[in-house]
Write an enzyme that holds these catalytic residues in place. Structure first.
Site, PDB file in Angstrom:
ATOM      1  N   ASP A 160       0.864  -1.163   0.000  1.00 43.41           N
ATOM      2  CA  ASP A 160       0.000   0.000   0.000  1.00 43.41           C
ATOM      3  C   ASP A 160       0.912   1.228   0.000  1.00 43.41           C
ATOM      4  O   ASP A 160       2.104   1.116   0.286  1.00 43.41           O
ATOM      5  CB  ASP A 160      -0.895  -0.025   1.242  1.00 43.41           C
ATOM      6  CG  ASP A 160      -1.796   1.182   1.328  1.00 43.41           C
ATOM      7  OD1 ASP A 160      -2.374   1.560   0.292  1.00 43.41           O
ATOM      8  OD2 ASP A 160      -1.900   1.767   2.419  1.00 43.41           O
ATOM      9  N   ASP A 202      -1.671  -0.806   6.010  1.00 44.02           N
ATOM     10  CA  ASP A 202      -1.832  -0.311   7.378  1.00 44.02           C
ATOM     11  C   ASP A 202      -3.231   0.172   7.709  1.00 44.02           C
ATOM     12  O   ASP A 202      -3.540   0.385   8.873  1.00 44.02           O
ATOM     13  CB  ASP A 202      -0.859   0.854   7.636  1.00 44.02           C
ATOM     14  CG  ASP A 202      -1.361   2.169   7.058  1.00 44.02           C
ATOM     15  OD1 ASP A 202      -1.886   2.148   5.932  1.00 44.02           O
ATOM     16  OD2 ASP A 202      -1.232   3.200   7.741  1.00 44.02           O
ATOM     17  N   ASP A 254      -7.344  -1.782   4.011  1.00 42.38           N
ATOM     18  CA  ASP A 254      -6.432  -2.861   3.619  1.00 42.38           C
ATOM     19  C   ASP A 254      -6.814  -4.195   4.252  1.00 42.38           C
ATOM     20  O   ASP A 254      -6.225  -5.229   3.911  1.00 42.38           O
ATOM     21  CB  ASP A 254      -4.990  -2.518   4.027  1.00 42.38           C
ATOM     22  CG  ASP A 254      -4.435  -1.351   3.236  1.00 42.38           C
ATOM     23  OD1 ASP A 254      -4.735  -1.269   2.031  1.00 42.38           O
ATOM     24  OD2 ASP A 254      -3.708  -0.525   3.812  1.00 42.38           O
TER      25      ASP A 254
END
Length: 634
Positions: A312, A503, A507
């Site tokens: 990410d 995080d 996600d």
């Protein structure tokens, strides 16, 4: 201490007693009585073991106990009752030996559990001399006033009410030096208070505090069963068949059934049953020592075999603290009013960009309004009624749904835009920028060197911003403007097993479905941490490299320990097949083989190398000091 061990392992105590009695009888010349006693005890153990073995076979699980049972029966059948008793001791003592080795391997996990606070000191009021009541930590509620005494662990997350205090946060961040907090600063649970008593106001209950979440992850990790049973079972049936073949050939060629027993007592499977679990527990311990909570041995095995990795962007490769760098107004909206209304609405958003907008408004001294109604639309933005006006803040496409006349603005390198509409009319755009982590590029380079050649960025942010940061990090494959479901699809398309590092709450789905989900949990992303297979509790993306290194080292040690046991056993079996190792000597020799395999398995505790020093958890410079805040009007 010995009495306690014997009470904990009664079968081991009974076996030692039977063995001692048999030796005494033999030394006093009572050979017949010794043989009867030894044989009777071995037959009893064989019967008990056979019952469990039959249940396993009925469930379709063909374990290694078959080999041990055949060895004991063969030894008794040829009159080698002493050798049979040694095999029984090896089999019954395996659990105790595994517990001892596992306790050594799990020492670092247990250290975290031992530090967990169980009580808190609640103050009746914030007045001097207020009464203090000791309560269970689970009884603390947000808003409670707490006293933390010198050298005590902070029980829950809170806000510091004392003017200044010093804390040791090494168990959370890996930072070895004490940190100083001032009045109003956040204090993390798990921090060790300094030399003076302090007051804090709880901002979370125990279950939602940083350290308690880490503790919950550790407990989950300890309860997880490593894939060592699967690893051992891969070799169980071939090892059993080869052992029986060697023993059968030795009996057939020599015509001596003692050879059959002599071979099989050297084929007992303790290295396969014990060494591999010890290795995986050691790998989990090494991970905890490095600030990575691994939830089970299956995760270590998947890390060892990983072929690709996806990151990410915000809060993972970047610091996750975007700063406002420009306010671009539209339709005559004053810049301060645009920022005030946007920040007021963003108070009701959990997105990381919201914090940067709110900080910027507070820095300008703007008074934020409260909402009569607010709704956050996941991954898009937030809509709120502020001071009687409808304010929509978020992605450009989301805001364009309010006003089709809304138009995007050019973005600089690394910038992200947040569009704003007020009362159905496009009001302007806020530009924010986030910095790439200092060690992100080195992390990507090292993962490449480890053989994870397919490294991609998956983000819900816009294409230009994503590509700018990806280029700085050395990532060539970028997939931007993704919804959570689309991230899942992209990860499934990667070579498996694939690692996903993220995080945020958005996600959580992809972390749960990836081959290995790694959550950057230092800032308390609860949903992400619960969904992930491993959690990095220090705010350092380079720990991903450490996780892969530990996984590979652990898996290599586990397999090597198994092969040490197999090779040594097979070599000794061949020697015994030619009649050079009698059954009693063979049983004693096999104990040494077991010990060698287990001692080697403890090498997993090293984690495969020196643990790198933790990286800085904050940007080295504040973006607001480097970027001049500009108000623009379109």
């Amino acid at each position: 201490m010995m009495a306690g061990l014997l009470r904990r392992y009664p079968l081991v105590a009974a076996t030692l007693t039977a063995l001692a009695a048999v030796l005494v009888l033999q030394l006093t010349g009572q050979e017949v009585a010794a043989q009867w006693l030894g044989t009777a005890y071995v037959v009893l153990v064989v019967a008990l073991t056979a019952v469990d073995m039959a249940r396993d076979i009925a469930r379709g699980h063909y374990g290694l106990d078959i080999l041990a049972v055949v060895a004991m029966v063969a030894a008794v059948a040829v009159g080698e009752h002493l050798a049979a008793l040694i095999v029984v001791l090896m089999l019954t003592g395996g659990e105790a030996l595994e517990d001892f080795a596992s306790a050594r391997a799990a020492r670092d996990l247990d250290a975290l559990l031992r530090r967990a606070p169980v009580s808190a000191h609640r103050l009746d009021s914030d007045e001097p001399g207020a009464a203090v009541t000791d309560i269970p930590v689970d009884a603390v509620r947000p808003g409670d006033l707490l006293l933390v005494k010198p050298s005590q662990v902070v029980p829950v997350d809170g806000e510091l009410l004392t003017e200044e205090a010093t804390f040791d946060e090494s168990s959370l961040t890996g930072e070895s030096l004490p940190v100083t907090r001032t009045h109003g600063d956040s204090v993390l649970s798990g921090s060790l208070n300094g030399e003076r008593a302090i007051h804090i106001r709880a901002t979370a209950d125990a279950a939602h505090s940083q350290y308690q979440q880490i503790i919950a992850l550790v407990q989950q990790a300890e309860q997880s069963k490593a894939p060592t049973v699967r690893v051992a079972d891969r070799y169980a049936i071939p090892f059993t068949l080869v052992s029986l073949l060697i023993a059968g050939l030795a009996w057939w060629v020599s015509g001596d059934p003692v050879r059959f027993a002599a071979v099989l007592v050297l084929a007992t499977p303790c290295p396969l049953l014990i060494a591999a679990p010890v290795a995986f527990m050691g790998g989990m311990s090494a991970s905890a020592r490095s600030g990575i909570i691994v939830k089970g041995g299956a995760t270590l095995e998947a890390l060892a075999r990983a072929r690709s990795v996806a990151f990410d962007k915000t809060g993972t490769l970047s610091y996750g603290e975007p700063e406002l760098v420009d306010v671009v107004t539209a339709n005559g909206t004053p810049s301060d009013e645009l920022l005030r209304l946007a920040a007021s609405a963003e108070q009701y958003s959990s997105h990381v960009l919201a914090r940067g907008i709110i900080r910027a408004a507070e820095a300008r001294g703007l008074q934020l309004g409260s909402a009569r109604h607010a709704e956050e639309v996941a991954t898009n933005g937030v809509a709120a009624d502020i001071d009687g006006r409808r304010v929509v803040v978020g992605k450009f496409a989301f805001v364009r749904g309010e006003d089709p006349a809304a138009h995007p603005v050019p973005l600089g390198a690394g910038q992200t835009s947040v569009a704003v509409a007020v009362d159905g009319r496009f009001a302007g755009t806020l530009l924010l920028a986030d910095r790439l982590r200092d060690n992100a590029a080195d992390t990507v380079a090292q993962l490449n060197r480890l053989g994870l050649t397919e490294i991609v960025m998956l983000t819900g942010d816009n294409e230009d911003t994503a590509r700018s940061l990806a280029e700085q990090a050395g990532i060539t494959q970028v997939h931007a403007d993704l919804l959570p479901a689309e991230k899942v699809e992209r990860v499934h398309a990667l070579p498996a097993p694939a690692i996903m590092v993220g995080d945020g709450v958005n996600d959580a789905p992809v972390l749960a479905t990836a081959g290995v989900g790694i959550a950057m949990g230092a800032r308390g992303a609860t949903a992400a941490s619960e969904s992930a297979d491993a959690v990095i509790v220090r705010d350092d993306v380079h720990r991903v490299v450490r996780a892969v290194t530990i996984g590979r080292h652990t898996y290599r040690v586990a397999l090597t320990a198994i092969w040490i046991g197999i090779v040594l056993s097979l070599g000794l079996m061949v020697v015994a097949a030619f009649g050079h190792i009698p059954p009693v000597a063979g049983a004693l020799t096999q104990e040494a083989v077991d010990l060698a395999a287990i001692l080697y398995a403890l090498r997993a505790l090293t984690g495969g190398g020196r643990d790198p020093q933790p990286q800085s958890t904050r940007p080295t410079e504040d973006l607001s000091r480097n970027t001049r805040l500009v108000d623009s009007t379109t």
